[in-house]
Design an enzyme around this catalytic site. Sequence first.
Site, PDB file in Angstrom:
ATOM      1  N   VAL A 109      39.079  41.544   6.254  1.00 18.70           N
ATOM      2  CA  VAL A 109      39.780  40.654   5.332  1.00 18.70           C
ATOM      3  C   VAL A 109      39.218  39.249   5.534  1.00 18.70           C
ATOM      4  O   VAL A 109      39.478  38.613   6.564  1.00 18.70           O
ATOM      5  CB  VAL A 109      41.304  40.649   5.591  1.00 18.70           C
ATOM      6  CG1 VAL A 109      42.000  39.702   4.616  1.00 18.70           C
ATOM      7  CG2 VAL A 109      41.879  42.054   5.497  1.00 18.70           C
ATOM      8  N   HIS A 166      33.017  32.839  10.322  1.00 17.71           N
ATOM      9  CA  HIS A 166      33.831  32.702   9.114  1.00 17.71           C
ATOM     10  C   HIS A 166      35.230  33.278   9.372  1.00 17.71           C
ATOM     11  O   HIS A 166      35.362  34.359   9.939  1.00 17.71           O
ATOM     12  CB  HIS A 166      33.148  33.467   7.971  1.00 17.71           C
ATOM     13  CG  HIS A 166      33.613  33.057   6.620  1.00 17.71           C
ATOM     14  ND1 HIS A 166      32.783  32.439   5.695  1.00 17.71           N
ATOM     15  CD2 HIS A 166      34.814  33.176   6.000  1.00 17.71           C
ATOM     16  CE1 HIS A 166      33.456  32.214   4.580  1.00 17.71           C
ATOM     17  NE2 HIS A 166      34.697  32.652   4.751  1.00 17.71           N
ATOM     18  N   PRO A 167      36.310  32.594   8.950  1.00 18.92           N
ATOM     19  CA  PRO A 167      37.666  33.088   9.226  1.00 18.92           C
ATOM     20  C   PRO A 167      37.932  34.453   8.591  1.00 18.92           C
ATOM     21  O   PRO A 167      37.765  34.618   7.386  1.00 18.92           O
ATOM     22  CB  PRO A 167      38.572  32.005   8.622  1.00 18.92           C
ATOM     23  CG  PRO A 167      37.725  31.307   7.607  1.00 18.92           C
ATOM     24  CD  PRO A 167      36.330  31.333   8.163  1.00 18.92           C
ATOM     25  N   HIS A 168      38.329  35.417   9.403  1.00 24.26           N
ATOM     26  CA  HIS A 168      38.569  36.765   8.901  1.00 24.26           C
ATOM     27  C   HIS A 168      39.486  37.528   9.845  1.00 24.26           C
ATOM     28  O   HIS A 168      39.732  37.111  10.971  1.00 24.26           O
ATOM     29  CB  HIS A 168      37.246  37.525   8.742  1.00 24.26           C
ATOM     30  CG  HIS A 168      36.535  37.790  10.037  1.00 24.26           C
ATOM     31  ND1 HIS A 168      35.842  36.812  10.719  1.00 24.26           N
ATOM     32  CD2 HIS A 168      36.413  38.916  10.785  1.00 24.26           C
ATOM     33  CE1 HIS A 168      35.320  37.310  11.828  1.00 24.26           C
ATOM     34  NE2 HIS A 168      35.663  38.588  11.902  1.00 24.26           N
ATOM     35  N   LEU A 169      39.986  38.651   9.364  1.00 27.34           N
ATOM     36  CA  LEU A 169      40.827  39.561  10.146  1.00 27.34           C
ATOM     37  C   LEU A 169      40.242  40.970  10.044  1.00 27.34           C
ATOM     38  O   LEU A 169      39.487  41.274   9.111  1.00 27.34           O
ATOM     39  CB  LEU A 169      42.268  39.583   9.644  1.00 27.34           C
ATOM     40  CG  LEU A 169      43.055  38.267   9.611  1.00 27.34           C
ATOM     41  CD1 LEU A 169      42.862  37.560   8.274  1.00 27.34           C
ATOM     42  CD2 LEU A 169      44.549  38.533   9.844  1.00 27.34           C
TER      43      LEU A 169
END
Length: 343
Positions: A109, A166-169
């Site tokens: 995500v 990069h911001p992610h889950l």
Amino acid sequence: MGDLRKDYVLDKFVVVPEANQAATAGDKPEGSKCPYCPGNESMTEPALLALVVQDGMLQRLSDSEDSIIEDWSVRVFQSKNPVVATGAATSYSDKPLYSEPAYGYHQIVVASPDHKQSLSQMSVEQWGNVLVVIQDRVRWLYTQKSVTYVSIYVNSGVGAGAQVAHPHLHIVTFSTIPPVIELEAEGSHRFMNENGNCPACNIIGVESSGPRQILATDSFLAFCPWAPTYPYEFWIYPKRHITSFSKITQKEINDLALMLRATLGGMSKALKDAPFNLVFHLSPEKKNSRQIHWHIEVYPQLNTWSGLERGFGVFVNNVRPEKSAEILGSASRKELAGLVGIV
């Protein structure tokens, strides 16, 4: 991908890759390009879900063979280097050398199109969009065959296992309940049988007015636990008794977005952008009598474990949780005041 091997005696599982294949956990950058940035969508698998904001409305779209969705707010796709895979070979082995296929889904995500915007800096609105997408994914994944548990987690920073800045889950499913969740569910079940109420609800009552509280909103409480494994570890619990994240309301999503932004922002400033892991502890949503009060746990990664922690499971924490709560609480309240416009 490979095998899910069980320890000889303990309820401990390890994913082991196939021969001549390295185990990874998520996609890696190719050269200087970030695969999660807008314009580089072809570097990842097609988007299963792309959340697009148009005229104040959210649209749930997906890539097709002919077109790639652009101008997205949140993007979800299968990992190119998954921990588990739906194409895993269906081979099992007997005890004491027990293994089963590492079967499941591993989805990424991407929380923001902005590469430089960390999870602690994202707007409350953007966090709300991310939580809506996670809720969508959890609901869909639990309809799939052989999905017993859906795990959601964040690796932020190299020291916390991040492959991409990069911001992610990550969302990873398993065909069995992870050992930590199983233990937590067993403990909760035993407590309820002995005391007649939910242990988490009891904890919320104790910590709501105690020295370990960090922040409280209408629907959520953040606090440092009584016996934390990590320095500055904190948990976020919904105040109402609920076992399923997929059933929280839009109002609660908005409130959780505010809580996450305030506490992660406060932690980032107080601990100088320390790497951290964030995990969702959810109840299995398929037939299971042992449930837990769902919540989020955050583990800043400041120390390296010694032989005592690794070999015996006895953890030494060099910061009292009361002191952690004092520092994190002060920083988080300042963040919250700025977010809601209180000077």
